[in-house]
Enzyme design. Structure first.
Site, PDB file in Angstrom:
ATOM      1  N   LYS A 264      -9.416 -13.578 -16.109  1.00  0.00           N
ATOM      2  CA  LYS A 264      -9.526 -13.849 -17.552  1.00  0.00           C
ATOM      3  C   LYS A 264      -8.857 -15.176 -17.945  1.00  0.00           C
ATOM      4  O   LYS A 264      -9.410 -15.960 -18.714  1.00  0.00           O
ATOM      5  CB  LYS A 264      -8.880 -12.698 -18.325  1.00  0.00           C
ATOM      6  CG  LYS A 264      -9.209 -12.687 -19.793  1.00  0.00           C
ATOM      7  CD  LYS A 264     -10.518 -12.007 -20.013  1.00  0.00           C
ATOM      8  CE  LYS A 264     -10.924 -11.927 -21.463  1.00  0.00           C
ATOM      9  NZ  LYS A 264     -12.194 -11.182 -21.600  1.00  0.00           N
TER      10      LYS A 264
ATOM     11  N   HIS B 132       8.202  -8.046  -3.080  1.00  0.00           N
ATOM     12  CA  HIS B 132       6.930  -8.455  -3.685  1.00  0.00           C
ATOM     13  C   HIS B 132       7.041  -9.826  -4.363  1.00  0.00           C
ATOM     14  O   HIS B 132       7.443  -9.890  -5.536  1.00  0.00           O
ATOM     15  CB  HIS B 132       6.496  -7.416  -4.725  1.00  0.00           C
ATOM     16  CG  HIS B 132       6.030  -6.142  -4.111  1.00  0.00           C
ATOM     17  ND1 HIS B 132       4.734  -5.931  -3.722  1.00  0.00           N
ATOM     18  CD2 HIS B 132       6.702  -5.016  -3.787  1.00  0.00           C
ATOM     19  CE1 HIS B 132       4.615  -4.727  -3.193  1.00  0.00           C
ATOM     20  NE2 HIS B 132       5.801  -4.149  -3.220  1.00  0.00           N
TER      21      HIS B 132
ATOM     22  N   CYS C  61       5.265  -6.158   1.786  1.00  0.00           N
ATOM     23  CA  CYS C  61       5.605  -4.737   1.727  1.00  0.00           C
ATOM     24  C   CYS C  61       4.880  -3.963   2.837  1.00  0.00           C
ATOM     25  O   CYS C  61       5.147  -4.207   4.005  1.00  0.00           O
ATOM     26  CB  CYS C  61       5.331  -4.193   0.331  1.00  0.00           C
ATOM     27  SG  CYS C  61       6.193  -2.641   0.037  1.00  0.00           S
ATOM     28  N   TYR C  62       3.955  -3.065   2.497  1.00  0.00           N
ATOM     29  CA  TYR C  62       3.231  -2.344   3.549  1.00  0.00           C
ATOM     30  C   TYR C  62       2.638  -3.328   4.556  1.00  0.00           C
ATOM     31  O   TYR C  62       2.657  -3.107   5.762  1.00  0.00           O
ATOM     32  CB  TYR C  62       2.102  -1.503   2.931  1.00  0.00           C
ATOM     33  CG  TYR C  62       1.292  -0.722   3.955  1.00  0.00           C
ATOM     34  CD1 TYR C  62       1.736   0.503   4.417  1.00  0.00           C
ATOM     35  CD2 TYR C  62       0.102  -1.235   4.467  1.00  0.00           C
ATOM     36  CE1 TYR C  62       1.015   1.211   5.366  1.00  0.00           C
ATOM     37  CE2 TYR C  62      -0.626  -0.547   5.416  1.00  0.00           C
ATOM     38  CZ  TYR C  62      -0.169   0.686   5.865  1.00  0.00           C
ATOM     39  OH  TYR C  62      -0.886   1.382   6.808  1.00  0.00           O
TER      40      TYR C  62
ATOM     41  N   GLU D  14       4.769 -11.591  -5.584  1.00  0.00           N
ATOM     42  CA  GLU D  14       3.757 -11.772  -6.628  1.00  0.00           C
ATOM     43  C   GLU D  14       4.212 -11.260  -7.993  1.00  0.00           C
ATOM     44  O   GLU D  14       3.627 -11.587  -9.020  1.00  0.00           O
ATOM     45  CB  GLU D  14       2.449 -11.079  -6.210  1.00  0.00           C
ATOM     46  CG  GLU D  14       2.457  -9.546  -6.227  1.00  0.00           C
ATOM     47  CD  GLU D  14       3.074  -8.907  -4.979  1.00  0.00           C
ATOM     48  OE1 GLU D  14       3.818  -9.602  -4.266  1.00  0.00           O
ATOM     49  OE2 GLU D  14       2.821  -7.726  -4.737  1.00  0.00           O
TER      50      GLU D  14
ATOM     51  N   ASP E 202     -15.845 -14.071 -22.817  1.00  0.00           N
ATOM     52  CA  ASP E 202     -16.640 -14.172 -21.593  1.00  0.00           C
ATOM     53  C   ASP E 202     -18.065 -14.642 -21.873  1.00  0.00           C
ATOM     54  O   ASP E 202     -18.559 -15.577 -21.232  1.00  0.00           O
ATOM     55  CB  ASP E 202     -16.672 -12.831 -20.846  1.00  0.00           C
ATOM     56  CG  ASP E 202     -15.273 -12.339 -20.517  1.00  0.00           C
ATOM     57  OD1 ASP E 202     -14.342 -13.165 -20.531  1.00  0.00           O
ATOM     58  OD2 ASP E 202     -15.110 -11.132 -20.264  1.00  0.00           O
TER      59      ASP E 202
ATOM     60  N   GLY F 179       0.861  -1.186   0.000  1.00  0.00           N
ATOM     61  CA  GLY F 179       0.000   0.000   0.000  1.00  0.00           C
ATOM     62  C   GLY F 179       0.888   1.223   0.000  1.00  0.00           C
ATOM     63  O   GLY F 179       2.069   1.128   0.304  1.00  0.00           O
TER      64      GLY F 179
END
Ligand code: XMP
Length: 514
Positions: A370, A169, A82-83, A171, A227, A55
């Site tokens: 997606k 991070h 992180c944050y 991710e 979709d 954040g």
């Protein structure tokens, strides 16, 4: 049986969706919740683990996002990123302050591989860092499990309590072994079994749709995009001919696209459903006559689409359920789930259409990203070319014809676009770029054909690479592919005497021309 869930508590970080996607790639279901979510709600979910996101704030400032300290006592493992890592340290008695050296980018981190989080990770590993503050001292009961030359506490943990904090991070793909770390967290720390798989999603969805719909009638607007196609097939597998799909051909589709959609979903196709194709080309062209302003075109096409759909729905009469192809990023971006700034208020979420007589809405893809929608599509046996279709804007070729739209211009851009797509695919570039198409400029220029002077249109070719469509780069398509396409277009498409390649990135341009 209850599905295992990992909760991502969103503190406003830009990578919140990425964290959830990475966890799901480990076959563990993951949902994003705002840090404002009441702790009782989290308890109700009974997550196997919790991840605090990054954040933009400083934990030590007043009014910075925080969470009820009770969360650390629930016995549920937590990974702070992180944050999130700083918040955990701050709330549990550690020290977070402004870092003497700001770390940004790929940084070599030393990790203690005896930590469950770093099992099978290299002792020195490249991680993505982006922070102004740092953990100056870990909280009591924690031990340091990673460090860099500028960051004494790049990770800390209290394994007895299942609490883990990482400054970097995991991710982000720049963190070379990040996926392994997240997988270690969900499997070795949280003890997940990994029950999130697309085959079971499809099976469970079919079952729950069947229970919900009973003998009811279901209506779906089918565009031929990924979709709505996946949603329609899922519904048809669940309730067969209780489903009616309405496909509006607004005359602004790519070459042969209407027939392709009909071939798959129409009576000759493999699915059991009622398919209604409305050929509304003339109506749309009539409404668009003389209109040149892009936003007006969009508005007219959108409104006319609703009118046509409404008329068809009226013919069918009251239905019990209306299907929408809402997917998870739409839900998160509309601010329903996470905490990041609302980027767009998606038309699929919240504002239910009031123009069709129905009782309830079904959104079978509401929880999918997606790439998961695509996997579900393959699982359902939908042809590859539909599943991996590149994005196509709702207003279609309407915003790829600069200036007034006419039937002749639609045909020109359709033909040029078909050639470009064919040549790109032949050269194998369809897998390397994310969106590519031809547009018709409203520029006319002088040319020479044989011995004749011509005064005709210019076609613009576009091909971009992008990860999120918010920014994009013009692709460096080999000259020979562009050359071959150019000579085919000027030879095969009437009234085109010039072909241009758009070298502009986004920003400053957009991907579409209008
Ligand atoms: P731009 O042109 O904004 O495009 O860089 C980003 C992505 O959004 C698509 N796009 C649209 N999709 N209705 C849509 O459904 C629209 O009006 C629209 N305008 C752009 C575009 O194709 C690209 O993928």
């Amino acid at each position: 049986m209850k599905r295992e869930t990992v909760v991502v508590l969103d503190f406003g970080g830009q990578y919140n969706q990425l964290i959830a996607r990475r966890v799901r790639e480990c076959n563990v279901y993951c949902e994003i919740y705002s840090y404002k979510t009441d702790i009782e709600k989290i308890k109700e979910i009974q997550p196997k683990g919790i991840i605090f996101t990054g954040g933009p704030n400083s934990v030590y400032l007043e009014d910075s996002p925080a969470y009820a300290k009770e969360i650390y006592e629930l016995g549920i493992p937590i990974l702070g990123i992180c944050y999130g890592s700083q918040l955990m340290m701050h709330q549990l008695g550690g020290k977070v302050e402004k870092a003497p050296v700001r770390e940004y980018g790929r940084i070599e981190v030393n990790v203690d591989t005896s930590s469950k989080l770093f099992q099978d990770v290299s002792p020195k590993t490249i991680c993505w860092m982006s922070h102004n503050d740092y953990i100056a001292k870990e909280a009591p009961g924690f031990r340091v499990s990673a460090w860099t030359s500028d960051c004494p506490v790049a990770a800390a943990e209290n394994p007895e309590k299942g609490l883990y904090a990482v400054q970097f991070h995991p991710e982000v793909l720049h963190t070379q072994e990040g996926t392994k770390m997240l997988s270690n967290f969900v499997y070795h720390v949280c003890g997940c079994a990994g029950d999130w798989k697309m085959d079971s999603f499809v099976e469970e969805s079919i079952k729950s749709i069947r229970e919900k719909v009973g003998n009811g009638k279901v209506l779906c607007a089918l565009s031929g995009g990924v979709d709505s196609s996946v949603a329609a097939v899922l519904l048809s597998k669940a309730v067969g001919s209780q489903l009616t799909c309405v496909f509006v051909d607004h005359g602004l589709l790519r070459k042969n696209e209407g027939d392709e959609v009909e071939a798959v979903f129409g009576p000759e196709g493999p699915y059991d459903l009622n398919f209604i194709r409305v050929n509304a080309q003339e109506r749309f062209y009539e409404k668009l006559k003389g209109v040149v302003e892009p936003e007006r075109k969009r508005k007219i096409i959108g409104e006319e689409f609703i009118r046509v759909f409404e008329e068809e729905a009226k013919k069918i009469g009251a239905v019990d359920f209306l299907v929408q192809g809402t997917i998870y990023p739409d839900v998160v971006e509309s601010g329903v789930g996470g905490e990041s700034t609302v980027i767009k208020s998606h038309h699929n979420v919240g504002g239910l259409p009031d123009y069709v007589d129905f009782k309830e809405i079904i959104e079978p893809l509401r929880n999918l990203f997606k790439d998961e929608v695509r996997k579900a599509g393959l699982e359902l046996g939908i042809p590859d070319y539909l599943v991996f279709r590149q994005p196509f804007p709702g207003p279609g070729l309407g915003i790829r014809i600069i200036g007034e739209i006419t039937a002749e211009k639609v045909q020109m851009v359709q033909d040029a676009d078909a050639i470009w797509r064919e040549e790109i695919a032949k050269a194998g570039w369809d897998k390397k770029v994310n969106q590519y198409f031809a547009a018709l400029t409203n520029m006319k220029s002088v040319g020479v054909m044989g011995d004749e002077r011509t005064y005709d249109y210019a076609i613009a070719l576009r091909a971009v690479t992008t990860t999120d469509f918010m920014t994009a780069e013009s692709a460096e398509i080999p000259w020979e592919v562009i050359g071959k396409t150019t000579s085919r277009i000027v030879n095969e498409v009437k009234h085109v005497n010039r072909v241009l390649y758009d070298c502009t990135g986004k920003p400053p341009a957009t991907i579409e021309f209008e």
